[in-house]
Motif scaffolding. Structure first.
Motif, PDB file in Angstrom:
ATOM      1  N   VAL A  54      47.599  23.631  13.251  1.00  0.00           N
ATOM      2  CA  VAL A  54      48.342  23.261  12.048  1.00  0.00           C
ATOM      3  C   VAL A  54      48.225  23.507  11.128  1.00  0.00           C
ATOM      4  O   VAL A  54      48.201  22.799  10.673  1.00  0.00           O
ATOM      5  N   VAL A 107      59.373  23.396  22.561  1.00  0.00           N
ATOM      6  CA  VAL A 107      58.998  23.820  21.294  1.00  0.00           C
ATOM      7  C   VAL A 107      56.951  24.412  21.583  1.00  0.00           C
ATOM      8  O   VAL A 107      56.721  24.898  21.368  1.00  0.00           O
ATOM      9  N   SER A 108      57.204  23.247  22.678  1.00  0.00           N
ATOM     10  CA  SER A 108      55.012  23.428  22.081  1.00  0.00           C
ATOM     11  C   SER A 108      54.747  23.879  23.308  1.00  0.00           C
ATOM     12  O   SER A 108      53.894  25.019  23.276  1.00  0.00           O
ATOM     13  N   ILE A 161      55.547  15.608  13.478  1.00  0.00           N
ATOM     14  CA  ILE A 161      55.543  17.018  14.003  1.00  0.00           C
ATOM     15  C   ILE A 161      54.594  18.006  13.784  1.00  0.00           C
ATOM     16  O   ILE A 161      54.053  18.298  15.248  1.00  0.00           O
ATOM     17  N   THR A 162      54.228  17.802  13.017  1.00  0.00           N
ATOM     18  CA  THR A 162      53.357  18.834  13.037  1.00  0.00           C
ATOM     19  C   THR A 162      51.838  18.640  13.440  1.00  0.00           C
ATOM     20  O   THR A 162      50.659  19.098  14.378  1.00  0.00           O
ATOM     21  N   GLN A 182      51.898  16.185  16.503  1.00  0.00           N
ATOM     22  CA  GLN A 182      52.037  16.813  17.788  1.00  0.00           C
ATOM     23  C   GLN A 182      52.411  17.902  18.368  1.00  0.00           C
ATOM     24  O   GLN A 182      51.224  18.385  18.841  1.00  0.00           O
ATOM     25  N   LEU A 183      52.311  18.834  17.458  1.00  0.00           N
ATOM     26  CA  LEU A 183      52.340  20.216  17.690  1.00  0.00           C
ATOM     27  C   LEU A 183      50.846  21.162  17.967  1.00  0.00           C
ATOM     28  O   LEU A 183      49.852  21.851  18.813  1.00  0.00           O
ATOM     29  N   TYR A 202      53.554  25.589   9.591  1.00  0.00           N
ATOM     30  CA  TYR A 202      54.719  24.898   9.752  1.00  0.00           C
ATOM     31  C   TYR A 202      54.972  24.484   8.379  1.00  0.00           C
ATOM     32  O   TYR A 202      54.836  24.230   7.246  1.00  0.00           O
ATOM     33  N   LEU A 212      60.749  19.040  21.824  1.00  0.00           N
ATOM     34  CA  LEU A 212      59.605  19.315  21.595  1.00  0.00           C
ATOM     35  C   LEU A 212      58.760  19.946  22.321  1.00  0.00           C
ATOM     36  O   LEU A 212      57.925  20.878  21.959  1.00  0.00           O
ATOM     37  N   ARG A 218      49.436  19.273  21.210  1.00  0.00           N
ATOM     38  CA  ARG A 218      49.936  20.035  22.374  1.00  0.00           C
ATOM     39  C   ARG A 218      50.704  21.212  22.981  1.00  0.00           C
ATOM     40  O   ARG A 218      50.157  21.869  23.889  1.00  0.00           O
ATOM     41  N   THR A 219      49.258  22.733  22.022  1.00  0.00           N
ATOM     42  CA  THR A 219      49.777  23.476  22.104  1.00  0.00           C
ATOM     43  C   THR A 219      48.036  24.113  21.608  1.00  0.00           C
ATOM     44  O   THR A 219      47.669  25.335  22.084  1.00  0.00           O
TER      45      THR A 219
END
Length: 396
Positions: free
Chosen positions: A147, A340-341, A135-136, A138-139, A116, A337, A142-143
């Motif tokens: 990250v 993206v995820s 953001i990082t 959460q990513l 990221y 978001l 969620r993924t």
């Protein structure tokens, strides 16, 4: 007689209280209405309230606004607690070290890797791995991915190509050290917002040109895609800075990050004008309606498609530059978001379903229950601001 007198006083107090509530309600409603009407178009209530709060320095940019939990727009993303590690890694032949932050799921893995790259106009003081931590984190949740947020060096002390070389060195470091954080080197994606979106897509071009790691996918959130002087309507319309990015900042970024004009011609600064965009990984390009970078992001998505790159492009209406970072208070940020995820998860599972030929999807502002919630939150936040500022609330 005395009882009747008490009843009369209570009735008067009730009427006064009701009148005050009514006045407060009208004050809030009128304030929101005024903020919604701008020279560039009418804003949704939540966007108008958030922009007013930020631009008038009523709250910090992270929007630490206390609103009732019942109308809270954020969500944790669920899943198991993440492991976090802050490190310094070598770049530039090991003569320099840059910070990185790793979020990874618990367990043996191996987990997909997402590199990221934060936004912030390539400039010191505008963004770093801390400003984009939400953001990082959460990513990763969620993924179900590792990250890695990259703290590349910034202008004006470090001009192009320092940020690019640092960012690519971080990918090579991640590939070489994947075993230490349970990463899967067969599934490495890149993501970034604004200036970081520029860096993310440049990483795919650079890795192709240098025969480096194969990139699984690229996620570009409202990316800057050119330093060249070309006509772009959105840059002219939304250049004031009211929508969180100004023309003056963009010129400052260009002058300090790429001080020589010849630098603007490089595909590693202006990928929109790159001669060859073939062989790049599937891309998600997200743009915002009220954003000076909107047109160049969409033009880049279209150009990728012309080189047979799979592209999913979405414009979110009613929001401004950087809206995904505000997912905790803006429902449209949640939508972004989520997209993206989902894209990263599907890319990691080799299950992307991208419509061809290229088509820009336009996502409308929240509707139904989400719209009601946004309106309720807007009133709650406006009431909070009114309690702090009084009549000054009316100013844009």
């Amino acid at each position: 007689m005395r009882r009747n007198r008490i009843k009369g006083v209570v009735k008067k107090l009730f009427l006064i209280g009701t009148s005050l509530v009514g006045i407060m309600f009208i004050l809030i409603a009128v304030s929101i209405y005024l903020w919604q009407n701008t020279d560039e178009g009418r804003l949704p209530a939540k966007t108008a309230v958030v922009l007013h709060a930020i631009n008038n320095n009523l709250v910090p940019l992270d929007l630490d606004i206390s609103v009732p939990k019942i109308v809270s727009g954020g969500s944790s993303g669920g899943g198991n607690p993440l492991l976090r590690e802050d490190l310094y890694i070598p770049v530039q032949d090991a003569n320099v070290q840059i910070p990185i932050r790793i979020y990874r799921p618990q367990g043996e893995g191996p987990f997909p890797i997402v590199m990221y790259y934060h936004g912030g106009a390539f400039l010191e003081g505008f963004g770093d791995i801390n400003t984009h931590d939400n953001i990082t984190r959460q990513l990763a949740a969620r993924t179900n991915s590792v990250v890695i947020a990259v703290g590349y060096r910034l202008a004006p002390e470090h001009i192009f190509p320092a940020a690019i070389e640092d960012s690519y060195a971080a990918i090579l470091w991640a590939e070489e050290n994947a075993d230490t954080f349970n990463g899967d080197i067969e599934r490495i994606s890149v993501a970034g917002d604004s200036a970081g979106g520029n860096i993310a897509t440049v990483m795919t071009i650079l890795s192709r040109d240098r025969e480096g790691p194969e990139i699984t996918a690229q996620v570009l959130m409202y990316p800057l895609t050119t330093f060249q002087d070309i006509p772009l309507e959105s840059r002219d319309i939304y250049d004031s800075g009211y929508y969180l990015l100004s023309r003056s900042v963009m010129y400052r970024a260009r002058d300090q990050y790429t001080p020589e004009e010849i630098m603007w011609l490089s595909p590693y600064t202006s990928p929109l004008q790159a001669d060859d965009l073939s062989g790049l990984p599937p891309a998600l390009v997200i743009t915002a309606e009220f954003d000076p970078l909107r047109d160049e992001g969409e033009a880049y998505a279209k150009r990728l498609a012309e080189f047979d790159v799979q592209v999913q492009a979405t414009r979110y209406r009613g929001v401004m530059h950087g809206f995904i970072s505000l997912y905790e208070v803006m429902q449209t940020g949640q939508y972004g978001l989520q997209e993206v995820s989902a894209f990263i998860r599907q890319a990691n599972q080799d299950s992307l379903h991208i419509t061809t030929p290229y088509q820009l999807q336009v996502r409308q502002p929240p509707q139904g229950f989400d719209r009601v919630r946004e309106q309720t939150e807007s009133f709650a936040i406006a009431a909070y601001l009114l309690g702090r500022t009084g009549v000054n609330l009316f100013t844009r």
